[in-house]
Design a protein around this motif. Structure first.
Motif, PDB file in Angstrom:
ATOM      1  N   GLY A 497      45.682 -21.179  23.136  1.00 26.98           N
ATOM      2  CA  GLY A 497      46.926 -20.433  23.280  1.00 26.98           C
ATOM      3  C   GLY A 497      48.103 -21.333  23.612  1.00 26.98           C
ATOM      4  N   ARG A 498      47.980 -22.614  23.335  1.00 24.47           N
ATOM      5  CA  ARG A 498      49.051 -23.571  23.620  1.00 24.47           C
ATOM      6  C   ARG A 498      49.780 -23.943  22.324  1.00 24.47           C
ATOM      7  N   ALA A 499      50.396 -22.934  21.709  1.00 23.48           N
ATOM      8  CA  ALA A 499      51.044 -23.123  20.412  1.00 23.48           C
ATOM      9  C   ALA A 499      52.196 -24.126  20.487  1.00 23.48           C
ATOM     10  N   ASN A 500      52.958 -24.053  21.571  1.00 23.49           N
ATOM     11  CA  ASN A 500      54.099 -24.981  21.709  1.00 23.49           C
ATOM     12  C   ASN A 500      53.633 -26.435  21.808  1.00 23.49           C
ATOM     13  N   GLU A 501      52.529 -26.649  22.540  1.00 25.18           N
ATOM     14  CA  GLU A 501      51.991 -28.005  22.656  1.00 25.18           C
ATOM     15  C   GLU A 501      51.446 -28.505  21.310  1.00 25.18           C
ATOM     16  N   ALA A 502      50.880 -27.559  20.547  1.00 22.24           N
ATOM     17  CA  ALA A 502      50.395 -27.914  19.217  1.00 22.24           C
ATOM     18  C   ALA A 502      51.557 -28.324  18.324  1.00 22.24           C
ATOM     19  N   ARG A 503      52.652 -27.558  18.409  1.00 28.39           N
ATOM     20  CA  ARG A 503      53.830 -27.879  17.619  1.00 28.39           C
ATOM     21  C   ARG A 503      54.408 -29.243  18.030  1.00 28.39           C
ATOM     22  N   GLU A 504      54.418 -29.496  19.335  1.00 30.00           N
ATOM     23  CA  GLU A 504      54.958 -30.756  19.851  1.00 30.00           C
ATOM     24  C   GLU A 504      54.123 -31.949  19.371  1.00 30.00           C
ATOM     25  N   LEU A 505      52.785 -31.802  19.408  1.00 25.99           N
ATOM     26  CA  LEU A 505      51.902 -32.871  18.931  1.00 25.99           C
ATOM     27  C   LEU A 505      52.106 -33.098  17.437  1.00 25.99           C
ATOM     28  N   PHE A 506      52.256 -31.999  16.700  1.00 29.83           N
ATOM     29  CA  PHE A 506      52.463 -32.086  15.250  1.00 29.83           C
ATOM     30  C   PHE A 506      53.716 -32.897  14.930  1.00 29.83           C
ATOM     31  N   ARG A 507      54.793 -32.670  15.693  1.00 29.85           N
ATOM     32  CA  ARG A 507      56.045 -33.383  15.427  1.00 29.85           C
ATOM     33  C   ARG A 507      55.994 -34.834  15.908  1.00 29.85           C
ATOM     34  N   LYS A 508      55.201 -35.084  16.935  1.00 22.79           N
ATOM     35  CA  LYS A 508      55.112 -36.452  17.466  1.00 22.79           C
ATOM     36  C   LYS A 508      54.252 -37.361  16.594  1.00 22.79           C
ATOM     37  N   MET A 509      53.400 -36.757  15.780  1.00 17.12           N
ATOM     38  CA  MET A 509      52.439 -37.543  14.999  1.00 17.12           C
ATOM     39  C   MET A 509      53.123 -38.586  14.115  1.00 17.12           C
ATOM     40  N   GLU A 510      54.093 -38.126  13.334  1.00 21.49           N
ATOM     41  CA  GLU A 510      54.743 -39.048  12.400  1.00 21.49           C
ATOM     42  C   GLU A 510      55.593 -40.076  13.120  1.00 21.49           C
ATOM     43  N   LYS A 511      56.145 -39.692  14.264  1.00 23.82           N
ATOM     44  CA  LYS A 511      56.904 -40.678  15.048  1.00 23.82           C
ATOM     45  C   LYS A 511      56.005 -41.806  15.521  1.00 23.82           C
ATOM     46  N   GLY A 512      54.744 -41.480  15.734  1.00 24.43           N
ATOM     47  CA  GLY A 512      53.780 -42.491  16.176  1.00 24.43           C
ATOM     48  C   GLY A 512      53.100 -43.199  15.022  1.00 24.43           C
ATOM     49  N   GLY A 513      53.568 -42.956  13.791  1.00 31.71           N
ATOM     50  CA  GLY A 513      53.017 -43.638  12.628  1.00 31.71           C
ATOM     51  C   GLY A 513      51.821 -42.948  12.005  1.00 31.71           C
ATOM     52  N   CYS A 514      51.529 -41.707  12.429  1.00 27.43           N
ATOM     53  CA  CYS A 514      50.402 -40.951  11.874  1.00 27.43           C
ATOM     54  C   CYS A 514      50.961 -39.915  10.905  1.00 27.43           C
ATOM     55  N   LEU A 515      50.909 -40.197   9.617  1.00 29.74           N
ATOM     56  CA  LEU A 515      51.522 -39.333   8.605  1.00 29.74           C
ATOM     57  C   LEU A 515      50.719 -38.054   8.411  1.00 29.74           C
ATOM     58  N   GLN A 516      51.431 -36.949   8.218  1.00 32.16           N
ATOM     59  CA  GLN A 516      50.791 -35.648   8.019  1.00 32.16           C
ATOM     60  C   GLN A 516      50.074 -35.618   6.684  1.00 32.16           C
ATOM     61  N   ASN A 517      49.062 -34.765   6.616  1.00 32.90           N
ATOM     62  CA  ASN A 517      48.390 -34.533   5.337  1.00 32.90           C
ATOM     63  C   ASN A 517      48.130 -33.037   5.178  1.00 32.90           C
ATOM     64  N   SER A 518      47.438 -32.676   4.142  1.00 39.21           N
ATOM     65  CA  SER A 518      47.180 -31.263   3.858  1.00 39.21           C
ATOM     66  C   SER A 518      46.412 -30.586   4.995  1.00 39.21           C
ATOM     67  N   CYS A 519      45.452 -31.311   5.590  1.00 40.15           N
ATOM     68  CA  CYS A 519      44.634 -30.734   6.673  1.00 40.15           C
ATOM     69  C   CYS A 519      45.479 -30.371   7.888  1.00 40.15           C
ATOM     70  N   SER A 520      46.371 -31.297   8.297  1.00 43.17           N
ATOM     71  CA  SER A 520      47.187 -31.021   9.489  1.00 43.17           C
ATOM     72  C   SER A 520      48.151 -29.856   9.246  1.00 43.17           C
ATOM     73  N   TYR A 521      48.724 -29.776   8.028  1.00 42.56           N
ATOM     74  CA  TYR A 521      49.617 -28.659   7.711  1.00 42.56           C
ATOM     75  C   TYR A 521      48.860 -27.334   7.702  1.00 42.56           C
ATOM     76  N   ASN A 522      47.680 -27.333   7.106  1.00 39.31           N
ATOM     77  CA  ASN A 522      46.888 -26.103   7.074  1.00 39.31           C
ATOM     78  C   ASN A 522      46.477 -25.671   8.474  1.00 39.31           C
TER      79      ASN A 522
END
Length: 589
Positions: A497-522
């Motif tokens: 139930g920590r949707a905001n934290e999930a969103r925050e991690l999702f946005r921080k990923m690319e800043k840390g050099g971890c590019l999004q892919n289909s799995c993370s978007y899904n």
């Protein structure tokens, strides 16, 4: 005296710590002023093993008894025997000729005591023993072996200054030194100097440079040098051809490589085991197993016996293509031809059986290892542990893990990877955590793979708090979470139930050099849909469509269910249907 002793002790320490270059520098500083007339003192200060015997003539009964290896070579069991003889020689009256000193030094160089040889050559010079070309060539060789090519080059300059004429061995030795330091251009420049000085290069000189050019992937220049050789009447040998064939196969120039092989045979240069291994390895990497088999047969016909490495390569490729029966035929052929399988052969075939999930046959072969006098190594146990875990035989995997430690085989990172993965996939996450702690206690550093396996396992048993703690440890260990790890954590945060934290991690990923892919978007879309946050889900759907990603089957089912529901937000339905018509997101059936 204190200064000299400290210098020798410093040199000894540099040798013991592997810093041979620095030890040579100290030696040169030490011996530039005056000779050490008493080798016993030198050896005491230098802490070199030396059985000193006081003699006045080489004919006394105390003269060291050495064996001759051939007519002109000494052979020693220990370096201190050679040092004793050198000490006796310099105290003999009259002293032996420089030829005998050179024979002694050659023996020391063959024993790979390069720093000692440098020490003694310098000592000879300071005692007034005139060097010849052969002695100084030995010195060049020592410097090159010690990766001090610059000093070797200075010896060459000294030879010119003394009016000595370096021979082809001198130049070839120094050229080999340049090539070993990946300075092929320097080797070629020296080749030209060699020619200007009237010293004709031989096949060894050319083959050394051609091999270095091939390793640099400079096939064009290597072929030019090959043509130069031929024009000078120097026929290429098996080493020359093998280097070129290897480079051509690695660069995908199959036709050129095969053409060179045909030329090689036509010129009565018969391929050897190295050539055979090169061809088999290259052909197998392309998945052409039958062609590799043909090559081996032709090699046998040409009286070239394929060695164990050739057969191991073929077995490995057969196993990769799930042709375990053919791999077994190669294994059995080894025994029939008198080429006994080694531990790599056994590991290769055991791995093939494990991939085919034929664990009983793998274990039968495992027990055969000890019967044949071999010792199963860490790789053997790791292969079997992984195989047992994949077929769900966890008790057998754990028994093998305990057995390997009992037999003195220490589990490595790969062993723990196989065990942790198997335990977590079969729901034994808590036991996996215990082994993970044992791994840390043993001093092994975990990789991101170990963390990803445990995180996935913890989420499967809904231990989300433990998962978050373990995720934080990744950053403490200065590791970088990959896309797989981040996607696992995104799912876990939504489950908590920590949707905001999930969103925050999702946005921080690319800043840390971890590019999004289909799995993370899904994972993000599914999380928002589960929480009924339609606007956020729609935002991510737009974003993933713009970046060329599509929804997976699970997300598609969720979207269809939502669109079919009477409670679906009208705006959301219209937006999804609009994107469907534009083929931006998904074709909803």
């Amino acid at each position: 005296m204190v200064k000299w002793r400290s210098a020798f002790v410093s040199t000894s320490h540099l040798q013991q710590t592997g810093n041979s270059k620095s030890s040579i520098s100290v030696l040169f500083l030490l011996f530039t002023r005056r000779p050490i007339l008493h080798l016993r003192r030198a050896c005491i200060y230098f802490e070199m093993p030396c059985l000193y015997t006081t003699v006045s003539s080489p004919n006394t009964e105390n003269f060291v008894n050495v064996r001759r290896k051939g007519k002109h070579q000494f052979q020693f069991d220990k370096i201190d025997e050679a040092l004793t003889l050198f000490n006796q020689m310099i105290h003999s009256h009259p002293r032996p000729s420089v030829v005998e000193f050179t024979q002694l030094l050659s023996s020391i160089v063959r024993m790979k005591h390069y720093v000692t040889a440098v020490f003694l050559i310098r000592q000879m010079e300071l005692l007034g023993i005139q060097h010849n070309v052969y002695t100084l060539t030995l010195l060049v060789n020592c410097f090159c072996r010690l990766h001090y090519v610059g000093f070797g080059f200075s010896v060459l300059a000294k030879m010119f200054k003394l009016g000595l004429r370096p021979n082809v061995v001198t130049f070839s030795t120094l050229i080999n030194g340049f090539c070993n330091e990946s300075d092929t251009s320097g080797a070629i420049r020296l080749l030209r100097v060699m020619e200007k000085r009237g010293c004709a290069p031989n096949i060894l000189t050319y083959s050394t440079i051609i091999d270095s050019l091939c390793k640099d992937e400079n096939i064009t220049e290597a072929l030019k040098l090959l043509s130069e050789m031929r024009l000078k009447g120097i026929p290429p040998n098996v080493v020359t051809y093998s280097s070129l064939i290897h480079a051509m196969c690695n660069s995908g120039q199959w036709e050129e490589g095969m053409s060179l092989l045909k030329e090689m045979v036509a010129n009565n240069v018969m391929p050897n085991v190295v050539t055979c291994n090169i061809l088999v390895d290259a052909i197998c990497k392309e998945g052409l197993i039958s062609e590799a088999h043909d090559v081996v047969e032709k090699m046998f016909q040409a009286v070239v016996r394929s060695d164990i490495a050739t057969n191991n390569t073929m077995m490995d490729r057969y196993c990769l293509q799930s042709e375990i029966y053919e791999a077994r035929k190669v294994f059995d052929l080894l025994v029939d031809t008198g080429c006994a399988p080694n531990i790599v052969s056994y590991n290769t075939l055991i791995n093939g059986y494990c991939k085919a999930k034929r664990m009983d046959e793998a274990m039968k072969l495992f027990h055969e290892i000890s019967d044949k006098g071999y010792i199963p190594n860490v790789v053997t146990y790791t292969i079997l542990i992984k195989g047992m875990c994949e077929v769900g035989r966890l008790s057998a995997a754990l028994e093998l893990f305990r057995e390997m430690s009992t037999h003195g085989q220490i589990p490595d990172q790969m062993t723990y990877s196989a065990l942790l993965d198997g335990l977590c996939k079969h729901g034994h996450t808590y036991e996996a955590l215990k082994f993970f702690q044992a791994m840390l206690n043993s001093g092994l550093e975990p990789s991101i793979f170990h963390y990803s396996v445990l995180l996935d396992g913890l989420c499967q048993v809904r231990e989300f708090k433990l998962a978050r703690e373990l995720f934080r440890q990744i950053f403490v260990k200065a590791l970088h979470p990959n896309i797989y790890v981040c996607t696992i954590m995104i799912k876990a945060l939504f489950e908590e139930g920590r949707a905001n934290e999930a969103r925050e991690l999702f946005r921080k990923m690319e800043k840390g050099g971890c590019l999004q892919n289909s799995c993370s978007y899904n994972a993000m879309v599914q999380g928002f849909l589960q929480k009924n946050e339609m606007s956020s889900a729609m935002q991510i759907l737009h974003e993933m469509a713009d970046r060329g990603f599509s929804v997976d089957a699970h997300t598609e089912v969720m979207l269809v269910d939502i669109l079919s529901s009477d409670e679906t937000n009208q705006t959301f339905s219209e937006e999804v249907l609009k994107n469907k018509e534009d083929h931006q997101i998904v074709n909803v059936k």
